[in-house]
Enzyme design. Structure first.
Site, short mmCIF file in Angstrom:
data_model
loop_
_atom_site.label_atom_id
_atom_site.label_comp_id
_atom_site.label_asym_id
_atom_site.label_seq_id
_atom_site.Cartn_x
_atom_site.Cartn_y
_atom_site.Cartn_z
N SER A 276 0.78 -1.23 -0.18
CA SER A 276 0.24 0.01 0.11
C SER A 276 0.95 1.17 -0.09
CB SER A 276 -1.03 -0.02 1.37
OG SER A 276 -0.02 -0.01 2.32
N ASP A 277 0.41 2.36 -0.64
CA ASP A 277 0.76 3.65 -0.40
C ASP A 277 0.83 4.04 1.05
OD1 ASP A 277 2.19 6.05 -0.74
OD2 ASP A 277 0.94 6.63 -2.52
N TYR A 278 1.53 4.86 1.52
CA TYR A 278 1.73 5.39 2.94
C TYR A 278 0.18 5.73 3.61
CZ TYR A 278 5.03 6.78 6.61
OH TYR A 278 5.85 6.81 7.73
#
Ligand SMILES: *[C@@H]1O[C@H](CO)[C@@H](O)[C@H](O)[C@H]1NC(C)=O
Ligand SMILES: *[C@@H]1O[C@H](CO)[C@@H](O)[C@H](O)[C@H]1NC(C)=O
Ligand SMILES: *[C@@H]1O[C@H](CO)[C@@H](O)[C@H](O)[C@H]1NC(C)=O
Ligand SMILES: *[C@@H]1O[C@H](CO)[C@@H](O)[C@H](O)[C@H]1NC(C)=O
Ligand SMILES: *[C@@H]1O[C@H](CO)[C@@H](O)[C@H](O)[C@H]1NC(C)=O
Ligand SMILES: *[C@@H]1O[C@H](CO)[C@@H](O)[C@H](O)[C@H]1NC(C)=O
Ligand SMILES: *[C@@H]1O[C@H](CO)[C@@H](O)[C@H](O)[C@H]1NC(C)=O
Ligand SMILES: *[C@@H]1O[C@H](CO)[C@@H](O)[C@H](O)[C@H]1NC(C)=O
Ligand SMILES: *[C@@H]1O[C@H](CO)[C@@H](O)[C@H](O)[C@H]1NC(C)=O
Ligand SMILES: *[C@@H]1O[C@H](CO)[C@@H](O)[C@H](O)[C@H]1NC(C)=O
Ligand SMILES: *[C@@H]1O[C@H](CO)[C@@H](O)[C@H](O)[C@H]1NC(C)=O
Ligand SMILES: *[C@@H]1O[C@H](CO)[C@@H](O)[C@H](O)[C@H]1NC(C)=O
Length: 850
Positions: A276-278
């Site tokens: 996942s992105d942050y």
């Protein structure tokens, strides 16, 4: 003419190159690299030794700010130290003794496959040298649907074919260096605005937005435009994918089973891991079943109203989800197998360097920052720069796009130029220094990088003023300069005296977690910053030889001055990185003949693009409807007959080229009517199932827990409901690598080759980028790039350029059969057009329908 020609044969014997001094250096190919079948076999063997909590350690990072060391996949029992990751697309982020490379936009503007590979390789070497296992790069989405998109510069081009080449070669380069490339962002992440709630987007009531925007796109457009580069990257071995912040069709990208399970892991046969992105993870069980493999940074940053560090959708919650039956353990095995397959595929089990950087420039710091524990040496200042400066300078020079050049103004002829005037803030150094603004979020001095997470610290920055002065001194040229855009009197004074006036202006943008001068990521418009138009006009009014140099994160409007008779030359230099001035001087003085071509259209009006960013939310979940379908950038201008200022693919040279002799040969392969995409196999456990006893999963007495640090262990009083049938009904992809990566291999069969002759009929050597466009009929865009070729051609010389057309190049995505259908197989005659830009296509041919 300086010769930088790389002497390798791409991808086959890529072992030596030449640096800026023309000396050879070695490009090492990762010796440990394996293949997916072998990698999966090793990964499975590894995974089957693990306990459940050890497996959970591979799925969940230990939390934002929890550690400056390894933060995922740590298994002390087996001495497995885990994984470390770093941004990004222009080099290793947030450390020192690294290089700062040109942006993706410049790489695309070179249209040079060798440079696409070589820059990727150099960045991969630097990531590896610092001990980072995964490089959160390259970037291909945003593709640039919106010309004002804040992060477009990190990626390549709104054309999927050019993007596919740049992206897949960058992946190959990085991974040949040994780092796991994590391509981002998957998918339709075309704007910064509303990418997550709680950000200030410069609008009233930002809190009215409660969920990330939803990008709504039809299936054909998704496949033919936004997904296309990912096919090629997966085929090149892409081992990691980062899912994005936005939603698709009102389902979050990191929990969209259609996108991750069916399309990415099924149709594209992606064998690696999805992370996942942050903070783009929005659920626990659902994201696990929908195809997310790693939660980054581990904390669920979206618990409203106050995100709590150390609280996770996964970690202990994922352990519980297995114990209560909501997530089958084989899905956990699948996650870890994908992570470890990437590790073995890249040969990281063979002497991969230990992490030696973290936490910025400082030598000492907390190993566990949010707990303020373990003050120790965290940065060993390992110098990973090697000889990459030569590559940076070459990408910088070869990406300069010459847009106007009348009266043979350029290259500069020192004998005719007695005095140079250099004007504009963008020409010189920033008083803050090149790294003066955190994540480059500031615009003063020359612009060589956009802002946000797609940045690196500059080891130095050669600004244009310094480089031009150094060069001019050699020729005894007088140099005067004014770097204050408002100092009209001083500007007029030097403009009147100079025989050549170089005026610099820029336009900046970046990632939306920080704003600069009222720009919240995406640009508000396509106008130059710092009153650049007024500055250029001021200079042009006083100087009959005005040369404009633009540094920008995307297209800018030029209408106010482009036809001004005193504007004799215009160069678009993008975001060139640390060698900015050197690259520019190479072109200004003709040591390098410009060969960059526009990777997007420059319009006369912003509205001509037809795809604005929605400025205000349309509701709590802003809806971004991709109603234009396939028609973005030049596809839209061509369809609607809109005249651009400079078309896609345009760029001039100091010489001229003539095109002749188009020859089409083929078909060289039997036609096959579109085959459906490979089907997914849904599978059970790969390892023997083991007894699930909750007390085996609680915090071991021997481990003392660190505050805000996410562990896999469950609380001793945790409630585990009776194991039952999984509550969600998401379809799930098997642990086996779905073969073959890149989808149906017949898509890549070469059906036709097209050759053309290109003659240099000018007086200096130069590189030309010949472009091939197809007209596929069937409501497709009138012109679609399906080939390009760049060659150095000596004066008077003719070179034959060959384009290979794959089955996919002749295909459209048929939504009913869910297959690529070669349009000639259904009787369509395909138009073939070759030339130097998308609107200058002197050669034509046809591929008959069958
Ligand atoms: C990939 O690895 C497997 C297992 O080691 C081996 O049998 C196979 O020949 C390899 N394939 C290629 C193309 O090298
Ligand atoms: C999980 O990782 C942490 C470090 O992040 C480590 O302390 C712990 O021992 C690991 N757990 C297992 C079961 O290996
Ligand atoms: C935000 O929501 C409030 C309450 O529903 C409404 O009054 C206000 O107009 C909204 N603001 C915007 C900019 O949509
Ligand atoms: C999104 O919805 C459109 C229109 O219904 C459909 O064509 C497309 O396949 C959907 N895409 C995804 C990823 O669900
Ligand atoms: C587990 O998830 C729930 C939300 O679903 C959250 O409230 C809780 O704090 C999480 N537990 C841990 C240990 O992070
Ligand atoms: C299992 O645990 C997870 C994580 O706490 C929770 O979200 C899910 O609802 C639970 N499932 C059942 C059937 O209780
Ligand atoms: C070019 O490479 C050679 C050989 O590795 C090295 O000695 C020289 O310093 C390099 N020059 C530059 C400018 O990087
Ligand atoms: C720039 O020039 C203007 C106009 O002369 C002046 O008012 C301003 O103070 C100058 N700025 C700096 C930083 O010198
Ligand atoms: C463009 O946007 C900037 C803010 O980024 C604003 O200051 C300027 O007035 C705008 N220009 C035009 C022509 O809209
Ligand atoms: C062009 O520059 C000259 C000065 O060299 C000036 O006299 C003339 O007015 C300028 N032309 C225009 C159209 O501004
Ligand atoms: C987007 O499309 C949906 C479905 O067609 C429609 O209801 C909605 O109004 C559209 N939203 C915008 C902002 O155009
Ligand atoms: C479990 O124990 C902790 C203290 O150790 C307490 O804070 C928490 O409320 C308890 N949870 C349940 C479900 O009893």
């Amino acid at each position: 003419m300086k010769s930088y020609i790389f002497v390798f044969c791409l991808l086959l014997s890529l072992t030596t190159g030449q640096n800026a001094s023309g000396e050879s250096f070695h490009i090492p190919i990762n010796p440990g690299r394996g293949n997916w079948t072998a990698a999966y076999a090793k990964a499975r063997e590894f995974v089957c030794q693990l306990t459940l909590t050890e497996k959970i350690n591979f799925t969940t990072s230990t939390g934002a700010g929890s550690t400056t060391g390894y933060d995922i996949g740590i298994v002390p029992r087996l001495g497995f130290r885990g994984f470390a990751r770093s941004d990004g697309p222009v080099g290793v982020r947030g450390t020192d003794y690294n290089n700062a490379f040109p942006a993706g936009l410049n790489v695309a503007a070179t249209w040079d496959r060798e440079l696409m590979y070589t820059q990727g390789h150099a960045i991969g070497m630097e990531q590896k040298g610092k001990g980072f296992n995964m490089a959160l790069a390259p970037v291909v989405s945003p593709m640039g649907r919106n010309p004002t998109g804040g992060r477009n510069f990190e990626a390549y081009s709104p054309d999927p074919y050019l993007s596919a080449a740049a992206f897949s070669l960058a992946v190959a380069g990085m991974q040949d260096a040994g780092a796991i490339a994590v391509g981002k962002h998957f998918l339709l992440y075309e704007q910064e605005r509303f990418r997550y709630p709680g950000n200030d987007y410069g609008i009233p009531d930002p809190d009215n937005v409660t969920m990330p925007y939803s990008a709504n796109c039809d299936d054909r457009t998704l496949h033919e435009l936004y997904l296309l580069p990912w096919y090629d990257a997966v085929r090149s071995g892409l081992a990691g994918v980062m899912c994005s912040y936005n939603q698709l069709n009102n389902s979050q990208a990191c929990q969209n089973t259609r996108l991750l399970n069916d399309i990415l892991k099924g149709q594209l046969g992606f064998p690696g891991l999805v992370l996942s992105d942050y903070g783009s993870q929005y659920s626990g069980v659902l994201s696990a079943l929908s195809g997310l493999d790693q939660a980054t940074p581990g904390d669920a940053l979206h618990y409203s109203p106050n995100p709590e560090p150390g609280i996770s959708y996964w970690g202990p919650n994922l352990t519980i989800s297995v114990l209560n039956g909501s997530v089958p353990e084989w899905r956990i095995d699948d996650m870890v197998t994908r992570v470890m397959a990437a590790y073995y595929f890249l040969g990281q089990d063979h002497n991969y360097p230990e992490l030696n950087a973290g936490g910025g420039f400082q030598t000492y710091g907390y190993m566990y920052p949010s707990a303020m524990l373990d003050y120790t040496q965290i940065n060993f200042h390992v110098d990973v720069r090697d000889h990459h400066a030569g590559i940076i300078r070459k990408v910088g020079a070869d990406s300069v796009i010459l847009l106007k050049n009348v009266h043979a103004t350029l290259p500069l002829k020192p004998e005719k130029i007695k005095q140079i005037g250099i004007i504009g803030q963008d020409a010189g150094p920033s008083a803050q220094g090149p790294n003066g603004y955190a994540d480059r979020a500031g615009d003063s001095g020359t612009l060589a990088m956009g802002w946000g997470s797609g940045t690196a610290n500059f080891p130095y920055l050669v600004d244009p003023l310094a480089a031009i002065q150094a060069r001019a001194l050699r020729d005894q040229t007088v140099v005067q300069y004014v770097l204050n855009n408002s100092a009209a009197d001083a500007i007029d004074a030097i403009a009147e005296q100079a025989s050549a006036c170089l005026v610099f202006a820029n336009a900046d943008s970046g990632e939306s977690y920080v704003s600069v001068a009222g720009v919240y990521g995406d640009r508000n418009n396509l106008t130059l910053w710092g009153d650049g138009d007024a500055l250029i006009k001021e200079v042009a009014a006083n100087c009959s030889n005005t040369i404009v140099v633009i540094h920008a994160t995307g297209p800018v409007l030029m209408e106010e001055w482009i036809d001004h008779p005193n504007v004799t030359a215009v160069l678009f230099a993008g975001l060139p990185g640390q060698e900015s001035g050197s690259s520019l001087v190479d072109v200004l003085y003709g040591d390098v003949n410009p060969s960059g071509k526009l990777p997007w259209t420059i319009a006369k009006n912003e509205k001509d693009y037809g795809t604005p960013i929605i400025p205000y939310p349309s509701g709590p979940t802003p809806q971004v409807n991709f109603t234009e379908g396939l028609f973005i950038d030049y596809r839209h201008f061509d369809k609607d007959g809109i005249a651009p200022r400079f078309e896609f693919g345009f760029g001039m040279s100091y010489t001229s080229f003539k095109y002749s002799n188009l020859v089409i040969s083929g078909p060289s392969n039997s036609y096959s009517v579109g085959r459906p995409s490979p089907t997914r196999t849904v599978n059970g456990s790969v390892c023997a199932s083991r007894k699930l006893n909750p007390s085996d999963y609680t915090f071991p007495a021997t481990v003392s827990s660190i505050t805000h640090y996410i562990y896999p262990y469950i609380a001793s009083n945790a409630t585990i409901s009776t194991p039952g049938v999984p509550t969600a009904t998401a379809s799930i992809v098997a642990v086996q690598p779905p073969a073959p990566p890149g989808g149906d291999s017949s898509l890549y069969d070469i059906l036709y080759t097209v050759s053309v002759d290109v003659t240099n009929n000018g007086s200096v050597a130069g590189q030309e980028v010949a472009q091939l466009y197809l007209d596929l009929g069937n409501g497709e865009p009138p012109r679609q790039l399906r080939g390009f070729n760049k060659m150095m051609i000596q004066p008077g010389e003719t070179k034959t350029m060959v384009f290979e057309l794959k089955r996919r190049d002749l295909s459209i995505w048929d939504v009913v059969s869910q297959a690529w259908v070669d349009v000639t197989s259904i009787g369509t005659t395909v138009g073939v057009h070759v030339g130097p830009s998308s609107r200058n296509l002197p050669l034509e041919g046809k591929i008959p329908g069958m």
